[in-house]
Motif scaffolding. Structure first.
Motif, PDB file in Angstrom:
ATOM      1  N   GLY A 243       0.814  -1.208   0.000  1.00 51.15           N
ATOM      2  CA  GLY A 243       0.000   0.000   0.000  1.00 51.15           C
ATOM      3  C   GLY A 243       0.843   1.250   0.000  1.00 51.15           C
ATOM      4  O   GLY A 243       2.083   1.196  -0.029  1.00 51.15           O
ATOM      5  N   ASP A 244       0.170   2.398   0.017  1.00 47.99           N
ATOM      6  CA  ASP A 244       0.840   3.691   0.058  1.00 47.99           C
ATOM      7  C   ASP A 244       0.944   4.187   1.500  1.00 47.99           C
ATOM      8  O   ASP A 244      -0.027   4.104   2.258  1.00 47.99           O
ATOM      9  N   TYR A 245       2.110   4.721   1.835  1.00 50.90           N
ATOM     10  CA  TYR A 245       2.386   5.183   3.190  1.00 50.90           C
ATOM     11  C   TYR A 245       3.071   6.545   3.124  1.00 50.90           C
ATOM     12  O   TYR A 245       3.847   6.827   2.213  1.00 50.90           O
ATOM     13  N   LYS A 246       2.799   7.361   4.150  1.00 50.61           N
ATOM     14  CA  LYS A 246       3.455   8.653   4.287  1.00 50.61           C
ATOM     15  C   LYS A 246       4.639   8.510   5.238  1.00 50.61           C
ATOM     16  O   LYS A 246       4.496   8.030   6.360  1.00 50.61           O
ATOM     17  N   VAL A 247       5.815   8.953   4.800  1.00 43.61           N
ATOM     18  CA  VAL A 247       7.052   8.777   5.563  1.00 43.61           C
ATOM     19  C   VAL A 247       7.109   9.766   6.734  1.00 43.61           C
ATOM     20  O   VAL A 247       6.889  10.970   6.555  1.00 43.61           O
ATOM     21  N   THR A 248       7.409   9.263   7.921  1.00 44.87           N
ATOM     22  CA  THR A 248       7.555  10.120   9.109  1.00 44.87           C
ATOM     23  C   THR A 248       8.991  10.175   9.612  1.00 44.87           C
ATOM     24  O   THR A 248       9.389  11.167  10.221  1.00 44.87           O
ATOM     25  N   THR A 249       9.772   9.130   9.364  1.00 44.24           N
ATOM     26  CA  THR A 249      11.162   9.084   9.832  1.00 44.24           C
ATOM     27  C   THR A 249      12.014   8.293   8.844  1.00 44.24           C
ATOM     28  O   THR A 249      11.559   7.280   8.308  1.00 44.24           O
ATOM     29  N   ILE A 250      13.235   8.783   8.611  1.00 47.70           N
ATOM     30  CA  ILE A 250      14.215   8.042   7.806  1.00 47.70           C
ATOM     31  C   ILE A 250      15.537   8.057   8.559  1.00 47.70           C
ATOM     32  O   ILE A 250      16.076   9.125   8.852  1.00 47.70           O
ATOM     33  N   GLU A 251      16.050   6.887   8.879  1.00 43.56           N
ATOM     34  CA  GLU A 251      17.366   6.767   9.494  1.00 43.56           C
ATOM     35  C   GLU A 251      18.300   6.112   8.494  1.00 43.56           C
ATOM     36  O   GLU A 251      18.113   4.949   8.124  1.00 43.56           O
ATOM     37  N   SER A 252      19.306   6.879   8.046  1.00 44.46           N
ATOM     38  CA  SER A 252      20.208   6.418   6.988  1.00 44.46           C
ATOM     39  C   SER A 252      21.607   6.229   7.543  1.00 44.46           C
ATOM     40  O   SER A 252      22.095   7.058   8.318  1.00 44.46           O
ATOM     41  N   ASN A 253      22.239   5.145   7.125  1.00 44.62           N
ATOM     42  CA  ASN A 253      23.608   4.838   7.545  1.00 44.62           C
ATOM     43  C   ASN A 253      24.420   4.415   6.331  1.00 44.62           C
ATOM     44  O   ASN A 253      23.935   3.640   5.490  1.00 44.62           O
ATOM     45  N   GLY A 254      25.643   4.929   6.248  1.00 52.73           N
ATOM     46  CA  GLY A 254      26.468   4.585   5.102  1.00 52.73           C
ATOM     47  C   GLY A 254      27.936   4.523   5.418  1.00 52.73           C
ATOM     48  O   GLY A 254      28.436   5.177   6.345  1.00 52.73           O
ATOM     49  N   ASP A 255      28.634   3.712   4.661  1.00 52.07           N
ATOM     50  CA  ASP A 255      30.093   3.593   4.704  1.00 52.07           C
ATOM     51  C   ASP A 255      30.534   3.420   3.262  1.00 52.07           C
ATOM     52  O   ASP A 255      30.269   2.383   2.642  1.00 52.07           O
ATOM     53  N   THR A 256      31.178   4.439   2.711  1.00 52.51           N
ATOM     54  CA  THR A 256      31.510   4.409   1.288  1.00 52.51           C
ATOM     55  C   THR A 256      32.485   3.305   0.930  1.00 52.51           C
ATOM     56  O   THR A 256      32.568   2.914  -0.232  1.00 52.51           O
ATOM     57  N   HIS A 257      33.218   2.803   1.945  1.00 51.94           N
ATOM     58  CA  HIS A 257      34.174   1.730   1.683  1.00 51.94           C
ATOM     59  C   HIS A 257      33.797   0.456   2.444  1.00 51.94           C
ATOM     60  O   HIS A 257      34.635  -0.426   2.639  1.00 51.94           O
ATOM     61  N   GLY A 258      32.555   0.368   2.880  1.00 49.79           N
ATOM     62  CA  GLY A 258      32.082  -0.799   3.606  1.00 49.79           C
ATOM     63  C   GLY A 258      30.743  -1.260   3.051  1.00 49.79           C
ATOM     64  O   GLY A 258      30.323  -0.854   1.966  1.00 49.79           O
ATOM     65  N   GLU A 259      30.073  -2.106   3.802  1.00 50.88           N
ATOM     66  CA  GLU A 259      28.822  -2.678   3.320  1.00 50.88           C
ATOM     67  C   GLU A 259      27.605  -1.812   3.619  1.00 50.88           C
ATOM     68  O   GLU A 259      26.595  -1.885   2.921  1.00 50.88           O
ATOM     69  N   ASP A 260      27.669  -0.994   4.651  1.00 52.29           N
ATOM     70  CA  ASP A 260      26.490  -0.249   5.090  1.00 52.29           C
ATOM     71  C   ASP A 260      26.100   0.820   4.076  1.00 52.29           C
ATOM     72  O   ASP A 260      26.902   1.692   3.739  1.00 52.29           O
ATOM     73  N   TRP A 261      24.867   0.760   3.601  1.00 51.54           N
ATOM     74  CA  TRP A 261      24.366   1.727   2.614  1.00 51.54           C
ATOM     75  C   TRP A 261      22.838   1.645   2.612  1.00 51.54           C
ATOM     76  O   TRP A 261      22.198   1.381   1.615  1.00 51.54           O
ATOM     77  N   THR A 262      22.240   1.858   3.782  1.00 50.02           N
ATOM     78  CA  THR A 262      20.829   1.527   3.966  1.00 50.02           C
ATOM     79  C   THR A 262      20.055   2.639   4.684  1.00 50.02           C
ATOM     80  O   THR A 262      20.633   3.480   5.370  1.00 50.02           O
ATOM     81  N   SER A 263      18.740   2.583   4.541  1.00 46.94           N
ATOM     82  CA  SER A 263      17.815   3.443   5.280  1.00 46.94           C
ATOM     83  C   SER A 263      16.762   2.572   5.946  1.00 46.94           C
ATOM     84  O   SER A 263      16.313   1.575   5.374  1.00 46.94           O
ATOM     85  N   VAL A 264      16.382   2.973   7.151  1.00 44.64           N
ATOM     86  CA  VAL A 264      15.244   2.371   7.833  1.00 44.64           C
ATOM     87  C   VAL A 264      14.155   3.437   7.866  1.00 44.64           C
ATOM     88  O   VAL A 264      14.352   4.524   8.424  1.00 44.64           O
ATOM     89  N   ILE A 265      13.018   3.126   7.275  1.00 42.32           N
ATOM     90  CA  ILE A 265      11.943   4.093   7.082  1.00 42.32           C
ATOM     91  C   ILE A 265      10.749   3.707   7.943  1.00 42.32           C
ATOM     92  O   ILE A 265      10.353   2.540   7.981  1.00 42.32           O
ATOM     93  N   THR A 266      10.195   4.690   8.631  1.00 40.05           N
ATOM     94  CA  THR A 266       8.926   4.509   9.323  1.00 40.05           C
ATOM     95  C   THR A 266       7.880   5.351   8.617  1.00 40.05           C
ATOM     96  O   THR A 266       8.118   6.522   8.291  1.00 40.05           O
ATOM     97  N   ALA A 267       6.707   4.750   8.355  1.00 40.84           N
ATOM     98  CA  ALA A 267       5.678   5.439   7.588  1.00 40.84           C
ATOM     99  C   ALA A 267       4.296   5.012   8.074  1.00 40.84           C
ATOM    100  O   ALA A 267       4.138   3.955   8.686  1.00 40.84           O
TER     101      ALA A 267
END
Length: 287
Positions: A243-267
């Motif tokens: 379904g369609d959801y409205k985003v309320t929170t986005i937590e983003s983590n990244g490492d340009t030389h590692g594996e982490d490149w993700t967001s956790v979204i609450t909607a």
């Protein structure tokens, strides 16, 4: 959206100049929320040259912007923009690590002050316009309230600008926030304009969505098209979550030389009306 060949551009500078980083190791943590308090981010930049390190730690460079994408650098889009509040450089084994604590719109949030009298017949939109004139680092964004509400008598707007914006938002039972340097005011049944960003296994969904106290939570690869107040469309192998959801929170983590490149979204789920973008030509800074 292509989800391989990840790219990034980190820009650090001031109003007149900046450096562009796209080959050094950079780690980051970013949190966007619909809360009025400035969105916070931390960046760790590895082995900047001494001249650039000094420009940052001596606070001659005060602004930061992170763009991410996939494929080529030309495909990068803005993920976060803010102001550097606490810079420092540390030694980590053989590396020099420049750490940046950043907040989006923090200077105007803390310091903007207004003293203006509006005549009877002025609207809530006029008040918002006057507020933005006192916030040199914040641009017009989207307004998802009835900005044509008219004042039946004159009104004195005196005090911190954030308090005045808060009064307008409270009148409409709306949230307000600064998102990447833009003012956003949205009632619960309004969302930012634009098409919903599709989150599926094909577009970078990680694991399965899950229901939390704050709404639906879903993890995915970094996607700069997903914004707080905007719509996402979940297309999961578990149909109950679709379904369609409205985003309320986005937590983003990244490492340009590692594996982490993700967001956790609450909607949150629901039916939403599209808010209107405020045209830049209508609201001019100064005064």
């Amino acid at each position: 959206m292509q989800q391989y060949g990840r790219q990034y551009i980190l820009q650090v500078g001031n109003e007149s100049e900046s450096i562009r980083i796209n080959n050094l190791k950079v780690k980051f943590k970013i949190k966007h929320t619909h809360d009025k308090k400035p969105n916070h981010a931390t960046f760790s930049i590895y082995n900047l040259n001494p001249t650039h390190r000094n420009l940052i730690t001596q606070k001659q460079y005060t602004k930061v912007a992170l763009l991410v994408g996939y494929g080529t650098l030309d495909d990068c889009r803005l993920l976060y923009a803010g102001q550097i509040s606490k810079p420092k450089t540390l030694r980590e084994d053989m590396d020099f690590v420049t750490e940046l604590e950043c907040d989006d719109g923090a200077t105007d949030y803390r310091n903007a002050f207004m003293s203006v009298t509006l005549s009877a017949g002025s609207t809530h939109g006029d008040i918002i316009e006057q507020c933005l004139k006192t916030m040199p680092n914040v641009q017009p964004g989207v307004i998802g309230v009835d900005s044509d509400v008219t004042l039946t008598r004159g009104r004195v707007c005196y005090g911190s600008t954030r308090s005045v914006i808060g009064q307008i938002a409270n009148h409409h039972d709306a949230d307000w926030s600064i998102q990447n340097g833009r003012l956003i005011i949205l009632k619960a049944d309004y969302c930012q304009p634009g098409e919903a960003a599709i989150i599926s296994q094909k577009t970078g969904m990680i694991k399965s969505p899950r229901v939390t106290n704050g709404g639906m939570e879903v993890s995915c690869l970094l996607n700069p098209m997903i914004q707080v107040g905007g719509l996402i469309r979940i297309d999961s192998i578990v149909d109950d979550y679709d379904g369609d959801y409205k985003v309320t929170t986005i937590e983003s983590n990244g490492d340009t030389h590692g594996e982490d490149w993700t967001s956790v979204i609450t909607a949150v789920n629901g039916k939403f009306k599209k808010a209107k973008k405020v045209k830049k030509s209508k609201m001019k800074k100064g005064g």
